[in-house]
Write a protein that holds these residues in place. Sequence first.
Motif, PDB file in Angstrom:
ATOM      1  N   THR A 174      10.143 -21.797 -10.610  1.00  0.00           N
ATOM      2  CA  THR A 174      10.764 -20.475 -10.786  1.00  0.00           C
ATOM      3  C   THR A 174      12.208 -20.633 -11.245  1.00  0.00           C
ATOM      4  O   THR A 174      12.658 -19.934 -12.157  1.00  0.00           O
ATOM      5  CB  THR A 174      10.708 -19.662  -9.473  1.00  0.00           C
ATOM      6  OG1 THR A 174       9.345 -19.461  -9.124  1.00  0.00           O
ATOM      7  CG2 THR A 174      11.404 -18.321  -9.629  1.00  0.00           C
ATOM      8  N   ASP A 175      12.941 -21.571 -10.621  1.00  0.00           N
ATOM      9  CA  ASP A 175      14.325 -21.844 -11.042  1.00  0.00           C
ATOM     10  C   ASP A 175      14.360 -22.225 -12.515  1.00  0.00           C
ATOM     11  O   ASP A 175      15.202 -21.748 -13.277  1.00  0.00           O
ATOM     12  CB  ASP A 175      14.936 -22.990 -10.233  1.00  0.00           C
ATOM     13  CG  ASP A 175      15.132 -22.681  -8.767  1.00  0.00           C
ATOM     14  OD1 ASP A 175      15.066 -21.501  -8.374  1.00  0.00           O
ATOM     15  OD2 ASP A 175      15.364 -23.649  -7.998  1.00  0.00           O
ATOM     16  N   ARG A 176      13.448 -23.110 -12.931  1.00  0.00           N
ATOM     17  CA  ARG A 176      13.422 -23.566 -14.327  1.00  0.00           C
ATOM     18  C   ARG A 176      13.142 -22.397 -15.274  1.00  0.00           C
ATOM     19  O   ARG A 176      13.781 -22.275 -16.312  1.00  0.00           O
ATOM     20  CB  ARG A 176      12.399 -24.690 -14.509  1.00  0.00           C
ATOM     21  CG  ARG A 176      12.862 -26.021 -13.917  1.00  0.00           C
ATOM     22  CD  ARG A 176      11.949 -27.183 -14.286  1.00  0.00           C
ATOM     23  NE  ARG A 176      10.674 -27.141 -13.580  1.00  0.00           N
ATOM     24  CZ  ARG A 176      10.500 -27.509 -12.305  1.00  0.00           C
ATOM     25  NH1 ARG A 176      11.530 -27.955 -11.610  1.00  0.00           N
ATOM     26  NH2 ARG A 176       9.317 -27.460 -11.755  1.00  0.00           N
ATOM     27  N   SER A 177      12.204 -21.542 -14.916  1.00  0.00           N
ATOM     28  CA  SER A 177      11.894 -20.363 -15.747  1.00  0.00           C
ATOM     29  C   SER A 177      13.089 -19.417 -15.837  1.00  0.00           C
ATOM     30  O   SER A 177      13.404 -18.903 -16.911  1.00  0.00           O
ATOM     31  CB  SER A 177      10.690 -19.604 -15.185  1.00  0.00           C
ATOM     32  OG  SER A 177       9.530 -20.368 -15.329  1.00  0.00           O
ATOM     33  N   ASP A 178      13.755 -19.202 -14.698  1.00  0.00           N
ATOM     34  CA  ASP A 178      14.893 -18.297 -14.658  1.00  0.00           C
ATOM     35  C   ASP A 178      16.127 -18.847 -15.360  1.00  0.00           C
ATOM     36  O   ASP A 178      17.096 -18.125 -15.580  1.00  0.00           O
ATOM     37  CB  ASP A 178      15.242 -17.935 -13.212  1.00  0.00           C
ATOM     38  CG  ASP A 178      14.176 -17.094 -12.541  1.00  0.00           C
ATOM     39  OD1 ASP A 178      13.272 -16.596 -13.238  1.00  0.00           O
ATOM     40  OD2 ASP A 178      14.255 -16.918 -11.305  1.00  0.00           O
ATOM     41  N   ALA A 179      16.102 -20.142 -15.712  1.00  0.00           N
ATOM     42  CA  ALA A 179      17.220 -20.770 -16.404  1.00  0.00           C
ATOM     43  C   ALA A 179      16.880 -21.101 -17.851  1.00  0.00           C
ATOM     44  O   ALA A 179      17.575 -21.884 -18.490  1.00  0.00           O
ATOM     45  CB  ALA A 179      17.638 -22.048 -15.655  1.00  0.00           C
TER      46      ALA A 179
END
Length: 183
Positions: A174-179
Amino acid sequence: MACSWRALPLKVYVDDLVTPKISVTDGSYVSGAIGVRTYQAQARFDNLSVRAFSRFESLLQGSFVRHQKSRGRIDHIIFPAEDAEWRVVPGLANASALSLESVNFPGYFLRHRNGELWLDRDDGSSLFKADATWWRRAGLANSALLSFESFNFPGYYLRHREGLLYLNGISTSTDRSDATFRE
């Protein structure tokens, strides 16, 4: 606009100003002039404007990096549209990196402060310059896109959460997608 440090995207928008009708990236010419012409056709041009800016769309399609009341955020509905338009300029702390200058507030840059992203006026300090400088990286969730790594906090990235922009370390998918963003 002279810019010898990267290929420049060229996007042509008609009417809706959200979806480009033409989108190419070309590094052949890093300076020059802009003109409009026709060939063997009659044409009328009305309300024509040319701007050198970028928009950054989240993987949540239709949500763009923008500022509102100086706070960095992502939104579907952007008014005025210029709140989501950025000049990508050589990094204030390192010209090999980049900084994001607001189109509608020249001299104001997207920078991190206390883990949050804000649009602030360049005060000339070393801290401001470092906080407003980003490394362009391959997208963390999709390498064909891009992510922004902090210049002065390696391993920390610009990312969104619940509509706001933050500077965070990345540990989950999720962090990777949001970044990850599309220019």
